[in-house]
Every structure is written in structure tokens, then in C-alpha cells.
Design a protein around this motif. Sequence first.
Motif, PDB file in Angstrom:
ATOM      1  N   ALA A 118       0.336  -5.555  -2.444  1.00 29.02           N
ATOM      2  CA  ALA A 118       0.201  -4.407  -1.551  1.00 29.02           C
ATOM      3  C   ALA A 118      -1.203  -4.285  -0.977  1.00 29.02           C
ATOM      4  O   ALA A 118      -2.195  -4.672  -1.613  1.00 29.02           O
ATOM      5  N   LEU A 119      -1.263  -3.738   0.230  1.00 32.02           N
ATOM      6  CA  LEU A 119      -2.503  -3.282   0.843  1.00 32.02           C
ATOM      7  C   LEU A 119      -2.451  -1.768   0.875  1.00 32.02           C
ATOM      8  O   LEU A 119      -1.465  -1.184   1.321  1.00 32.02           O
ATOM      9  N   PRO A 139      -0.798  -7.647  -7.673  1.00 34.36           N
ATOM     10  CA  PRO A 139      -1.978  -7.712  -6.804  1.00 34.36           C
ATOM     11  C   PRO A 139      -2.030  -6.586  -5.775  1.00 34.36           C
ATOM     12  O   PRO A 139      -1.016  -6.231  -5.166  1.00 34.36           O
ATOM     13  N   ALA A 140      -3.227  -6.038  -5.594  1.00 37.02           N
ATOM     14  CA  ALA A 140      -3.422  -4.938  -4.648  1.00 37.02           C
ATOM     15  C   ALA A 140      -4.800  -5.045  -4.008  1.00 37.02           C
ATOM     16  O   ALA A 140      -5.791  -5.292  -4.690  1.00 37.02           O
ATOM     17  N   VAL A 141      -4.837  -4.874  -2.698  1.00 37.60           N
ATOM     18  CA  VAL A 141      -6.094  -4.815  -1.951  1.00 37.60           C
ATOM     19  C   VAL A 141      -6.249  -3.396  -1.439  1.00 37.60           C
ATOM     20  O   VAL A 141      -5.308  -2.814  -0.890  1.00 37.60           O
ATOM     21  N   LEU A 142      -7.423  -2.814  -1.626  1.00 36.06           N
ATOM     22  CA  LEU A 142      -7.657  -1.419  -1.273  1.00 36.06           C
ATOM     23  C   LEU A 142      -8.737  -1.316  -0.210  1.00 36.06           C
ATOM     24  O   LEU A 142      -9.860  -1.807  -0.408  1.00 36.06           O
ATOM     25  N   LEU A 143      -8.387  -0.709   0.913  1.00 37.49           N
ATOM     26  CA  LEU A 143      -9.393  -0.429   1.926  1.00 37.49           C
ATOM     27  C   LEU A 143     -10.288   0.701   1.432  1.00 37.49           C
ATOM     28  O   LEU A 143      -9.811   1.797   1.104  1.00 37.49           O
ATOM     29  N   ASP A 144     -11.583   0.426   1.341  1.00 40.69           N
ATOM     30  CA  ASP A 144     -12.586   1.447   1.008  1.00 40.69           C
ATOM     31  C   ASP A 144     -12.374   2.115  -0.339  1.00 40.69           C
ATOM     32  O   ASP A 144     -12.684   3.294  -0.523  1.00 40.69           O
ATOM     33  N   ASN A 150     -10.656  -5.235 -12.848  1.00 36.14           N
ATOM     34  CA  ASN A 150      -9.252  -5.648 -12.809  1.00 36.14           C
ATOM     35  C   ASN A 150      -9.119  -6.818 -11.852  1.00 36.14           C
ATOM     36  O   ASN A 150      -9.240  -6.646 -10.628  1.00 36.14           O
ATOM     37  N   PRO A 151      -8.847  -8.032 -12.358  1.00 34.61           N
ATOM     38  CA  PRO A 151      -8.782  -9.214 -11.500  1.00 34.61           C
ATOM     39  C   PRO A 151      -7.602  -9.230 -10.542  1.00 34.61           C
ATOM     40  O   PRO A 151      -7.490 -10.144  -9.721  1.00 34.61           O
ATOM     41  N   TYR A 152      -6.732  -8.224 -10.630  1.00 39.61           N
ATOM     42  CA  TYR A 152      -5.583  -8.147  -9.726  1.00 39.61           C
ATOM     43  C   TYR A 152      -5.847  -7.226  -8.531  1.00 39.61           C
ATOM     44  O   TYR A 152      -4.952  -6.989  -7.715  1.00 39.61           O
ATOM     45  N   THR A 153      -7.065  -6.691  -8.427  1.00 38.97           N
ATOM     46  CA  THR A 153      -7.386  -5.791  -7.322  1.00 38.97           C
ATOM     47  C   THR A 153      -8.624  -6.271  -6.579  1.00 38.97           C
ATOM     48  O   THR A 153      -9.492  -6.944  -7.144  1.00 38.97           O
ATOM     49  N   CYS A 154      -8.695  -5.893  -5.304  1.00 37.92           N
ATOM     50  CA  CYS A 154      -9.845  -6.262  -4.467  1.00 37.92           C
ATOM     51  C   CYS A 154     -10.216  -5.095  -3.563  1.00 37.92           C
ATOM     52  O   CYS A 154      -9.338  -4.440  -2.989  1.00 37.92           O
ATOM     53  N   TYR A 155     -11.503  -4.835  -3.445  1.00 42.21           N
ATOM     54  CA  TYR A 155     -12.038  -3.831  -2.522  1.00 42.21           C
ATOM     55  C   TYR A 155     -12.339  -4.517  -1.198  1.00 42.21           C
ATOM     56  O   TYR A 155     -13.049  -5.518  -1.151  1.00 42.21           O
ATOM     57  N   MET A 156     -11.797  -3.977  -0.106  1.00 47.61           N
ATOM     58  CA  MET A 156     -11.979  -4.563   1.205  1.00 47.61           C
ATOM     59  C   MET A 156     -12.476  -3.502   2.182  1.00 47.61           C
ATOM     60  O   MET A 156     -12.030  -2.356   2.135  1.00 47.61           O
ATOM     61  N   GLY A 297      -7.524  -8.140   4.822  1.00 51.95           N
ATOM     62  CA  GLY A 297      -6.682  -7.598   3.760  1.00 51.95           C
ATOM     63  C   GLY A 297      -5.647  -8.603   3.295  1.00 51.95           C
ATOM     64  O   GLY A 297      -5.407  -8.757   2.095  1.00 51.95           O
ATOM     65  N   PHE A 298      -5.054  -9.317   4.244  1.00 47.23           N
ATOM     66  CA  PHE A 298      -4.076 -10.339   3.849  1.00 47.23           C
ATOM     67  C   PHE A 298      -4.758 -11.517   3.170  1.00 47.23           C
ATOM     68  O   PHE A 298      -4.253 -12.040   2.170  1.00 47.23           O
ATOM     69  N   TYR A 299      -5.901 -11.970   3.697  1.00 48.37           N
ATOM     70  CA  TYR A 299      -6.591 -13.105   3.070  1.00 48.37           C
ATOM     71  C   TYR A 299      -6.956 -12.788   1.624  1.00 48.37           C
ATOM     72  O   TYR A 299      -6.804 -13.626   0.731  1.00 48.37           O
ATOM     73  N   ALA A 300      -7.435 -11.564   1.394  1.00 51.45           N
ATOM     74  CA  ALA A 300      -7.777 -11.162   0.032  1.00 51.45           C
ATOM     75  C   ALA A 300      -6.529 -11.101  -0.848  1.00 51.45           C
ATOM     76  O   ALA A 300      -6.529 -11.575  -1.985  1.00 51.45           O
ATOM     77  N   LEU A 301      -5.439 -10.546  -0.306  1.00 55.76           N
ATOM     78  CA  LEU A 301      -4.212 -10.411  -1.080  1.00 55.76           C
ATOM     79  C   LEU A 301      -3.609 -11.768  -1.393  1.00 55.76           C
ATOM     80  O   LEU A 301      -3.142 -12.011  -2.517  1.00 55.76           O
ATOM     81  N   SER A 302      -3.635 -12.686  -0.432  1.00 54.65           N
ATOM     82  CA  SER A 302      -3.078 -14.018  -0.684  1.00 54.65           C
ATOM     83  C   SER A 302      -3.894 -14.757  -1.736  1.00 54.65           C
ATOM     84  O   SER A 302      -3.345 -15.538  -2.528  1.00 54.65           O
ATOM     85  N   SER A 303      -5.201 -14.486  -1.780  1.00 53.31           N
ATOM     86  CA  SER A 303      -6.032 -15.085  -2.826  1.00 53.31           C
ATOM     87  C   SER A 303      -5.661 -14.536  -4.197  1.00 53.31           C
ATOM     88  O   SER A 303      -5.543 -15.287  -5.174  1.00 53.31           O
ATOM     89  N   LEU A 304      -5.460 -13.215  -4.280  1.00 49.88           N
ATOM     90  CA  LEU A 304      -5.038 -12.624  -5.550  1.00 49.88           C
ATOM     91  C   LEU A 304      -3.679 -13.171  -5.983  1.00 49.88           C
ATOM     92  O   LEU A 304      -3.459 -13.445  -7.165  1.00 49.88           O
ATOM     93  N   LEU A 305      -2.770 -13.347  -5.032  1.00 51.92           N
ATOM     94  CA  LEU A 305      -1.453 -13.898  -5.348  1.00 51.92           C
ATOM     95  C   LEU A 305      -1.552 -15.326  -5.867  1.00 51.92           C
ATOM     96  O   LEU A 305      -0.717 -15.782  -6.651  1.00 51.92           O
TER      97      LEU A 305
END
Length: 332
Positions: A118-119, A139-144, A150-156, A297-305
Motif C-alpha cells: 500500500a501507499l 509492505p507500506a510506503v507513507l507520504l510524509d 520496521n523494514p516493511y515500511t518506507c517514508y517518502m 512511491g511505487f519504486y519504494a513499494l516495489s523494493s519493499l516487495l
Amino acid sequence: MVTIQDIAEKLNVSKGTVSKALNGATDVSETLRKSILETAVEMGYSRTLHKRDAKTLCIFIENMSCQEPNDFGYDIVVGFRKAAEPSGYLVEVVPLDDKTQKRTRYDEYMLKHNYAGALFLGLSLSDVWLHDLQTAHTPAVLLDNYIKANPYTCYMGVDNAEGMDLAVAHLRSLGHTRIGYLSGGLGSYVNQARYSAFFHALRKNDLPDDPHLAGSDYFFSECLQKHLPTLLKQNVTAILCSHDLLAHTVMLHCLELGIRIPQDLSIIGFDDLPLCSYTMPPLTTIRQDRTQLGKSGFYALSSLLAGVPISTLLLHAQLILRQSTAAPKEHP
């Protein structure tokens, strides 16, 4: 790696029943489905590790508009889709509310609806799922928004510190030495980040960093009626705003007060919404390339996946100069 068979043995049901429950089959009771989903999450089952058919991604949206081209979230959604769909993913946009978050945990929701990742757009610090995401395995990418450890999340997002540095340095180069800041409420990570970045930028440019040079509130009316007069009494010659809508509102209020922009007061916004070219005068601001944010957001999410634990992905900020900033009157 937890399997469907492991879940079945834990609950003493068949593997087929677990599979049906995870995929939303109608011949599994809601009580049993909920039990299976909760057990799967507790055991650490991740659909992304078994994703033969998990090719759907979700964009959760809360506190943000995305329906029309002028909406802040519109280009982010478009950018995400432009990157995700050619890679074979379906993308669903889902409005998020408190009721959903309180009723179902994040991982359970994702398993139930067969979403691989998710984004998140527009989460606030008080959201239930922001707490869930601290231990989530989907996996989750969060805007701001930033989730620690948590290695399954990314701040974007955009580099807020860089953006504030650009804005303050620009005003400093024009001769401004008393710069104020107006912000929306500090109940969001991004507003907190920009608030801190503003004072860091003042110090970096050897300018006064008195805490009274900033004001914040959830309501524009408070910013206009309380914080703006306080800044003007301190003889500020320029004001940065945490976002463009607030900056535009400040400009309109100053016009009513007989304060000329930029002759009497310079104003800078943040985001570069389409309206910035049409305000009177056109608004100087920090640009966030929202289409690129969506793609990122997608590039980060695909990396987490793919198992690559990206922590943070920031785009460079860009200062867009228009006619709302000029040298202060006392500057030769």
C-alpha cells in the motif's frame, strides 16, 4: 516462512478453508474468516512471500483530495499508476476512515482484500493504523510519515530541510533578516518536520531563531487573527507558510489590511499547487513534483516487495520564484 498449512494446523482446519478465508470466499463464515485472518497476522504470515496472484496494490487516502487535476493528491495517484500498471500491477484507490482502522488491523485488511502492498496519503499522527504499521508485515510506503525500525515500511516525500534552506537563503539574499513562519497544526509529521526545518534554516543563515517567530494552528482563522498580527508586531519583513493554501489565505488577508505583497511583506508557500501561478501576485513557493512523488512511491513499494528494506526516499526540493517576494523596504 509461515505457510497456509501452518495456519491450518494452528486452527485445526483444512488448508483449503484457510485459503478460502484469505481470498474472501463466500462459503466461509465471517467469524471463522476473522479468526483465520487474526491468526495469520499473529503468526507473521505475509502474502508477499507467497504472491502467485497478489498483483494488486492499494492507495489509501485520508485527509487529502485527489479527484480533480487541481487536487494535491491527483498527480500523486496518476504518477503511482504510471509506474505500477506497466509493471503488471492493478491499483485500487481506497478512502480511509477511522471506522475502518478501528474495526480491522492493517495486516488483516490487506490479507482480506488480497493487496500486496500500500501507499498511504494523508495519514495523521493520531491514526490507529500509524500505530499498527510499527509492527506490520505487509509492505507500506507513507507520504510524509516515518515509521521507525520496521523494514516493511518506507517514508517518502520531498526533502523538507532542503526546501526550507532554499526559501530562507532566497529571502536572506534579498536582504530579509526578520523572517516569520506560519504553519497548519502540528498534528502531522510533515508539519512538524517543516517547522523544525524552518528554524534550522534560520540558524544556518545566521538569522534570529526566536521561537516567537513561528505560529501554528489547525484553523486558518487562528493563523490570521492571532499569529499573523504577532509576527507583524515583531517587524518581520517576510513570512514562510507550511503550504500554499495557507500562504494564499495570508496574502488575501494582508490585502484587506492594506499590506502590499511584496512591497511591504514577502510571502513564500510550499507545494507549488496550480493556483500559485494565478494568485495576486503569483506566489513564490517550494515545488513538490507530485507526479514524481507518485512514481517514487511505487519504486519504494516495489523494493519493499522484493525484500529491499528502504527506509527513506526523498525528492529534491525546488524553489519556484514568482512575484510574491522582493527586497524589504529598508534594503537599498
